[in-house]
Write a protein that holds these residues in place. Structure first.
Motif, PDB file in Angstrom:
ATOM      1  N   THR A  40       0.815  -1.220   0.000  1.00  0.00           N
ATOM      2  CA  THR A  40       0.000   0.000   0.000  1.00  0.00           C
ATOM      3  C   THR A  40       0.847   1.268   0.000  1.00  0.00           C
ATOM      4  O   THR A  40       0.322   2.353   0.187  1.00  0.00           O
ATOM      5  N   THR A  41       2.162   1.129  -0.187  1.00  0.00           N
ATOM      6  CA  THR A  41       3.017   2.308  -0.173  1.00  0.00           C
ATOM      7  C   THR A  41       3.796   2.429  -1.472  1.00  0.00           C
ATOM      8  O   THR A  41       3.837   1.519  -2.287  1.00  0.00           O
ATOM      9  N   THR A  59       5.320   6.294   1.387  1.00  0.00           N
ATOM     10  CA  THR A  59       4.017   6.857   1.710  1.00  0.00           C
ATOM     11  C   THR A  59       3.898   7.274   3.173  1.00  0.00           C
ATOM     12  O   THR A  59       3.339   8.312   3.477  1.00  0.00           O
ATOM     13  N   SER A  60       4.458   6.495   4.091  1.00  0.00           N
ATOM     14  CA  SER A  60       4.286   6.816   5.508  1.00  0.00           C
ATOM     15  C   SER A  60       5.516   6.545   6.354  1.00  0.00           C
ATOM     16  O   SER A  60       5.408   6.336   7.559  1.00  0.00           O
ATOM     17  N   THR A  79       8.548   5.317  11.081  1.00  0.00           N
ATOM     18  CA  THR A  79       7.180   5.342  10.573  1.00  0.00           C
ATOM     19  C   THR A  79       6.492   6.600  11.075  1.00  0.00           C
ATOM     20  O   THR A  79       6.646   6.978  12.241  1.00  0.00           O
ATOM     21  N   SER A  81       3.350   8.603  12.338  1.00  0.00           N
ATOM     22  CA  SER A  81       2.152   8.175  13.067  1.00  0.00           C
ATOM     23  C   SER A  81       0.859   8.626  12.396  1.00  0.00           C
ATOM     24  O   SER A  81      -0.159   7.966  12.497  1.00  0.00           O
ATOM     25  N   SER A  82       0.901   9.744  11.712  1.00  0.00           N
ATOM     26  CA  SER A  82      -0.305  10.255  11.061  1.00  0.00           C
ATOM     27  C   SER A  82      -0.402   9.707   9.644  1.00  0.00           C
ATOM     28  O   SER A  82       0.564   9.743   8.888  1.00  0.00           O
ATOM     29  N   THR A  83      -1.574   9.215   9.277  1.00  0.00           N
ATOM     30  CA  THR A  83      -1.758   8.717   7.911  1.00  0.00           C
ATOM     31  C   THR A  83      -1.810   9.845   6.897  1.00  0.00           C
ATOM     32  O   THR A  83      -1.752   9.602   5.699  1.00  0.00           O
ATOM     33  N   THR A  84      -1.864  11.088   7.370  1.00  0.00           N
ATOM     34  CA  THR A  84      -1.892  12.221   6.444  1.00  0.00           C
ATOM     35  C   THR A  84      -0.520  12.880   6.281  1.00  0.00           C
ATOM     36  O   THR A  84      -0.394  13.860   5.555  1.00  0.00           O
TER      37      THR A  84
END
Length: 152
Positions: A40-41, A59-60, A79, A81-84
């Protein structure tokens, strides 16, 4: 910068590593493809230091890899922590002691100290405020200043 490789971010395909010399350029059409950390990245930006460590913004996460003629090894990963957050640009300090990412989704800049074997440690006070939708970073030749570009 180390003079042995050219490394290219390929989005959802990961990143590719090509052998390189300053006299011959890219020395082979054969390259090593490194897949993203998950399905997914994607790998959207990277920086390569003098010791052949690649710092890859996906992506994250920000992940460091050591590159040798025999292997590409994941060394450390931070990593978000925020998906945005969505890191989109990576720059190194002039002495290769720090790496920074422009975090497009949150309009800030994350900073990490680089330790032995590419280990990443978040800098105190990071993330730092950046322009809205920050998507690109640059460092001047002296290493004294960083510029961040955003949009919207």
């Amino acid at each position: 910068p180390g003079g042995a490789y050219v490394v290219v971010a390929l989005g959802t395909a990961g990143f590719a590593v090509f052998p390189y010399t300053s006299t011959s350029g890219i020395t082979s059409s054969t390259y090593t493809l490194v897949s993203p950390l998950s399905s997914t990245t994607g790998d959207y930006s990277l920086a390569l230091d003098d010791n052949n460590y690649a710092y890859v913004a996906s992506t994250s996460a920000l992940t460091s890899y050591s590159i040798t003629s025999s292997a590409i090894t994941q060394e450390s990963s931070q990593t978000y922590s925020s998906t945005t957050t969505v890191p989109r640009s990576v720059v190194l300090s002039s002495n290769n002691d720090y790496v920074y990412t422009a975090n497009q989704g949150t309009g800030n800049i994350s900073g990490y100290g680089i330790g032995a074997s590419g280990a990443l440690t978040q800098v105190s006070g990071s993330p730092f405020t950046g322009p809205a939708s920050v998507s690109a970073l640059g460092v001047d030749k002296s290493g004294t200043y960083m510029v961040a570009a955003g949009y919207n």
